[in-house]
Design a protein around this motif. Structure first.
Motif, PDB file in Angstrom:
ATOM      1  N   GLY A   1       4.995  -2.169  -0.125  1.00 57.49           N
ATOM      2  CA  GLY A   1       4.514  -1.235   0.901  1.00 57.49           C
ATOM      3  C   GLY A   1       3.019  -1.370   1.120  1.00 57.49           C
ATOM      4  O   GLY A   1       2.541  -1.459   2.268  1.00 57.49           O
ATOM      5  N   ASN A   2       2.267  -1.416   0.051  1.00 57.09           N
ATOM      6  CA  ASN A   2       0.803  -1.477   0.179  1.00 57.09           C
ATOM      7  C   ASN A   2       0.316  -2.817   0.727  1.00 57.09           C
ATOM      8  O   ASN A   2      -0.582  -2.875   1.562  1.00 57.09           O
ATOM      9  N   ILE A   3       0.916  -3.890   0.248  1.00 55.92           N
ATOM     10  CA  ILE A   3       0.481  -5.215   0.738  1.00 55.92           C
ATOM     11  C   ILE A   3       0.818  -5.341   2.229  1.00 55.92           C
ATOM     12  O   ILE A   3      -0.013  -5.778   3.039  1.00 55.92           O
ATOM     13  N   GLY A   4       2.012  -4.903   2.584  1.00 57.99           N
ATOM     14  CA  GLY A   4       2.430  -4.954   3.994  1.00 57.99           C
ATOM     15  C   GLY A   4       1.428  -4.213   4.866  1.00 57.99           C
ATOM     16  O   GLY A   4       0.972  -4.722   5.901  1.00 57.99           O
ATOM     17  N   GLU A   5       1.031  -3.048   4.428  1.00 58.58           N
ATOM     18  CA  GLU A   5       0.097  -2.220   5.194  1.00 58.58           C
ATOM     19  C   GLU A   5      -1.274  -2.886   5.311  1.00 58.58           C
ATOM     20  O   GLU A   5      -1.871  -2.934   6.389  1.00 58.58           O
ATOM     21  N   LEU A   6      -1.766  -3.420   4.181  1.00 54.31           N
ATOM     22  CA  LEU A   6      -3.096  -4.048   4.204  1.00 54.31           C
ATOM     23  C   LEU A   6      -3.115  -5.280   5.101  1.00 54.31           C
ATOM     24  O   LEU A   6      -4.091  -5.541   5.806  1.00 54.31           O
ATOM     25  N   LEU A   7      -2.028  -6.014   5.071  1.00 52.35           N
ATOM     26  CA  LEU A   7      -1.975  -7.226   5.909  1.00 52.35           C
ATOM     27  C   LEU A   7      -1.959  -6.861   7.384  1.00 52.35           C
ATOM     28  O   LEU A   7      -2.535  -7.561   8.217  1.00 52.35           O
ATOM     29  N   LYS A   8      -1.333  -5.717   7.666  1.00 51.62           N
ATOM     30  CA  LYS A   8      -1.278  -5.276   9.062  1.00 51.62           C
ATOM     31  C   LYS A   8      -2.672  -4.907   9.549  1.00 51.62           C
ATOM     32  O   LYS A   8      -3.157  -5.350  10.568  1.00 51.62           O
ATOM     33  N   GLY A   9      -3.344  -4.099   8.725  1.00 52.04           N
ATOM     34  CA  GLY A   9      -4.584  -3.493   9.171  1.00 52.04           C
ATOM     35  C   GLY A   9      -5.783  -4.425   9.204  1.00 52.04           C
ATOM     36  O   GLY A   9      -6.555  -4.433  10.150  1.00 52.04           O
ATOM     37  N   LYS A  10      -5.954  -5.268   8.176  1.00 53.52           N
ATOM     38  CA  LYS A  10      -7.242  -5.938   8.039  1.00 53.52           C
ATOM     39  C   LYS A  10      -7.292  -7.372   8.517  1.00 53.52           C
ATOM     40  O   LYS A  10      -8.240  -8.090   8.239  1.00 53.52           O
ATOM     41  N   LYS A  11      -6.250  -7.783   9.177  1.00 48.26           N
ATOM     42  CA  LYS A  11      -6.223  -9.135   9.735  1.00 48.26           C
ATOM     43  C   LYS A  11      -6.446 -10.231   8.692  1.00 48.26           C
ATOM     44  O   LYS A  11      -7.191 -11.176   8.896  1.00 48.26           O
ATOM     45  N   PHE A  12      -5.824 -10.056   7.557  1.00 56.00           N
ATOM     46  CA  PHE A  12      -5.848 -11.147   6.572  1.00 56.00           C
ATOM     47  C   PHE A  12      -4.893 -12.218   7.074  1.00 56.00           C
ATOM     48  O   PHE A  12      -3.864 -11.898   7.673  1.00 56.00           O
ATOM     49  N   ASN A  13      -5.229 -13.475   6.784  1.00 54.50           N
ATOM     50  CA  ASN A  13      -4.257 -14.489   7.163  1.00 54.50           C
ATOM     51  C   ASN A  13      -3.796 -15.316   5.963  1.00 54.50           C
ATOM     52  O   ASN A  13      -3.292 -16.421   6.107  1.00 54.50           O
ATOM     53  N   ARG A  14      -3.951 -14.700   4.809  1.00 57.63           N
ATOM     54  CA  ARG A  14      -3.455 -15.367   3.590  1.00 57.63           C
ATOM     55  C   ARG A  14      -3.296 -14.317   2.493  1.00 57.63           C
ATOM     56  O   ARG A  14      -4.089 -13.375   2.400  1.00 57.63           O
ATOM     57  N   PHE A  15      -2.251 -14.490   1.639  1.00 59.87           N
ATOM     58  CA  PHE A  15      -2.044 -13.570   0.515  1.00 59.87           C
ATOM     59  C   PHE A  15      -1.900 -14.379  -0.774  1.00 59.87           C
ATOM     60  O   PHE A  15      -1.167 -15.373  -0.808  1.00 59.87           O
ATOM     61  N   GLU A  16      -2.626 -13.956  -1.800  1.00 63.28           N
ATOM     62  CA  GLU A  16      -2.531 -14.654  -3.092  1.00 63.28           C
ATOM     63  C   GLU A  16      -2.315 -13.652  -4.215  1.00 63.28           C
ATOM     64  O   GLU A  16      -2.815 -12.528  -4.158  1.00 63.28           O
ATOM     65  N   TYR A  17      -1.607 -14.064  -5.222  1.00 62.48           N
ATOM     66  CA  TYR A  17      -1.444 -13.221  -6.416  1.00 62.48           C
ATOM     67  C   TYR A  17      -1.411 -14.103  -7.653  1.00 62.48           C
ATOM     68  O   TYR A  17      -1.215 -15.316  -7.552  1.00 62.48           O
ATOM     69  N   LEU A  18      -1.598 -13.486  -8.797  1.00 63.63           N
ATOM     70  CA  LEU A  18      -1.590 -14.242 -10.052  1.00 63.63           C
ATOM     71  C   LEU A  18      -0.204 -14.154 -10.679  1.00 63.63           C
ATOM     72  O   LEU A  18       0.478 -13.133 -10.545  1.00 63.63           O
TER      73      LEU A  18
END
Ligand SMILES: Cc1cc2nc3c(=O)[nH]c(=O)nc-3n(C[C@H](O)[C@H](O)[C@H](O)COP(=O)(O)OP(=O)(O)OC[C@H]3O[C@@H](n4cnc5c(N)ncnc54)[C@H](O)[C@@H]3O)c2cc1C
Ligand code: SF4
Length: 513
Positions: A87-104
């Motif tokens: 839920g949180n990642i989906g929301e952040l990607l919507k709002g801040k115009k990120f064009n890449r997601f990374e995690y460890l």
């Protein structure tokens, strides 16, 4: 072309300041940490565990901001918090115009799966990177033991010693022995006074208030104005220093000892710092080895070897076991145990002094040392026929250091033998004899450790024989257990009957022992 803007997720157990992600701030990279119901609710945790995780995460976020990183921190009660990673990642990607997601790389199977699924569903490219914490890769243990029936820790450990050149003298182990068990694992004789532990006084009042307001179910006690666990890198380094200076010189000798009025003895209490990755296993080993080299007169080889074995051996080994046996491990139940966990595991209210003390200190400090976990609470649960799911749930909730990758192989495989012996060569069960030998619990117990039946006979004794009797088919051929059947068979019939009846009566009234 617009510059890539990357969103990077930091999980609560990924507070590794030395990770390459954090070495240089980058204005095109933003980090996110989140306090979420998803993580507070998958099991009922000890209040100190939830508070310590949140405090450490907040301190980490502050530290990152201090060195110039961009950090979004979602508190448990933030309005915009969706309470799940997805839920949180989906929301952040919507709002801040990120064009890449990374995690460890996550250490728990459940999160690994969740993040893989999330990555597949996101509209941007995703990548998983190494957490740069462990000394071995997830699947290295499986490769090491390929084709073997058992996963012997000792062979893995020796390989690790050689591979990382730790406590080695060329090709030989320092001191010409791999193992100093005969010098270690003594009962506490009071000869070496236990040093005062370094306890922190972290004020987590605000965090506890939020947890309570959100009605997160928890267990255990807390002094919210002085949480004793380290919640910053600085504090973990102080704890490490205190351990190698004051506790390491007697670590091995008393590593299996139990004392009723001392909850930590010579143990390091570094597991929370290590499991949140605030400390790296390599630096812990290096600090201990350096202290041993510097104080060669005061710290003998068996003390340092006993400690190195825990981190270089057991810790890496258990992680490898987890990834080798998951997801099957989670469902294993070799003895087909079915019983519920006795109610006193949640309160400490029992007349059995060993369980009262071990559970009592766990509720008070969110901590018990290894032999208390294995030979008191774990031993009793196994003898009492408790379903491994219930045992796992308890261990996963109550300890400050409990994260499934390390809790599950220790509990289900090592302590409950639910894997049928892939990890341990025999079940860790004992009668009262072991507890009487290694602790002072029996001295002030209502039960009599010498009695197998009759009034106030120690429940461990009859339950021990009852367990062996009911699992004869599964255990008799085990070379390390077989001889106990010969002892049992030599016992007179009326004695055997009385012991089995006593055990059956205890099992009937298990919540009231
Ligand atoms: C039933 C059961 C459940 C356990 N659950 C957990 C758990 O959820 N999390 C956890 O970290 N450990 C767990 N352990 C292992 C061990 O008991 C704890 O790591 C240890 O008690 C932590 O205290 P300490 O830091 O003072 O350890 P020390 O005795 O000072 O040992 C130093 C370090 O060695 C490592 N270590 C020692 N033994 C083990 C082991 N068997 N497996 C993995 N690492 C080890 C830990 O990182 C520990 O901090 C469990 C053991 C049992 C028998
Ligand atoms: S007598 Fe039995 S129940 Fe009491 S402390 Fe000893 S082992 Fe535990």
């Amino acid at each position: 072309m617009p510059k890539q803007k990357t969103l990077r997720l930091i999980l609560g157990d990924q507070l590794n300041e030395s990770h390459s992600w954090f070495q240089k701030p980058d204005k095109n990279v933003s980090f996110v940490l989140m306090e979420i119901r998803q993580e507070t609710e998958y099991v009922v945790h000890h209040i100190q565990k939830v508070a310590a995780f949140f405090a450490a995460m907040r301190a980490f976020a502050k530290r990152l901001r201090g060195i110039g990183h961009q950090v979004t921190y979602l508190k448990l009660d933030d309005r915009q918090n969706h309470q799940t990673i997805a839920g949180n990642i989906g929301e952040l990607l919507k709002g801040k115009k990120f064009n890449r997601f990374e995690y460890l790389q996550p250490d728990e199977f459940r999160l690994d799966l969740q993040l893989r699924e999330l990555s597949e569903s996101l509209p941007v490219p995703c990548e998983m990177l190494d957490s740069e914490h462990f000394l071995t890769g997830r699947m290295e243990l499986e490769d090491f033991f390929a084709g073997k029936k058992r996963y012997l820790m000792e062979s893995f450990y020796r390989w690790m010693r050689k591979r990382f050149d730790i406590l080695m003298d060329g090709k030989k182990p320092v001191g010409d022995q791999w193992n100093f068990d005969q010098k270690n694992r003594h009962a506490y004789d009071g000869k070496v006074p236990v040093p005062e532990p370094l306890l922190f006084e972290n004020n987590v009042n605000a965090i506890c208030k939020t947890i309570r307001k959100a009605k997160v179910a928890t267990i255990g006690e807390i002094k919210a104005d002085r949480l004793i666990w380290p919640v910053s890198r600085d504090q973990t380094l102080k704890l490490l220093k205190s351990f190698v200076t004051h506790f390491l010189p007697a670590f091995g000798t008393y590593e299996d000892a139990i004392v009723a009025n001392n909850w930590h003895l010579f143990h390091s209490r570094l597991s929370f710092a290590l499991n949140t990755k605030m400390l790296h296993p390599r630096e812990v080993i290096e600090a201990a080895v350096a202290a041993w080299k510097k104080k060669s007169g005061d710290i003998e080889i068996h003390q340092i070897e006993g400690f190195v074995r825990q981190i270089l051996g057991w810790r890496e080994y258990m992680r490898g076991i987890y990834w080798t046996l998951m997801p099957d491990l989670e469902a294993m139940n070799f003895f087909d145990q079915k019983a519920a966990l006795p109610k006193f595991y949640w309160t400490g209210e029992t007349r059995m002094n060993c369980l009262r003390c071990a559970i009592g200190q766990s509720l008070k400090h969110a901590y018990a040392h290894h032999i208390q976990r294995l030979m008191v609470t774990g031993n009793f649960a196994l003898l009492a026929g408790v379903h491994p799911d219930a045992v796992d749930e308890w261990y996963l909730g109550i300890y400050i250091d409990a994260i499934q990758w390390v809790e599950l192989p220790n509990t289900r495989a090592m302590s409950q033998f639910a894997d049928g012996g892939l990890v341990a060569t025999k079940p860790y069960i004992s009668s009262a004899k072991y507890i009487q030998k290694m602790s002072d619990y029996c001295d002030s117990c209502d039960y009599d450790w010498k009695k197998r039946n009759g009034d106030l006979a120690c429940p461990f004794n009859s339950l021990y024989w009852h367990f062996l009797h009911r699992h004869r088919r599964r255990l008799e051929k085990n070379p390390r257990v077989g001889m106990m059947y010969r002892v049992w068979d030599r016992m007179k019939n009326n004695e055997k009957k009385a012991v089995l009846n006593k055990a059956a009566a205890y099992l009937q009234e298990i919540d009231h022992l």
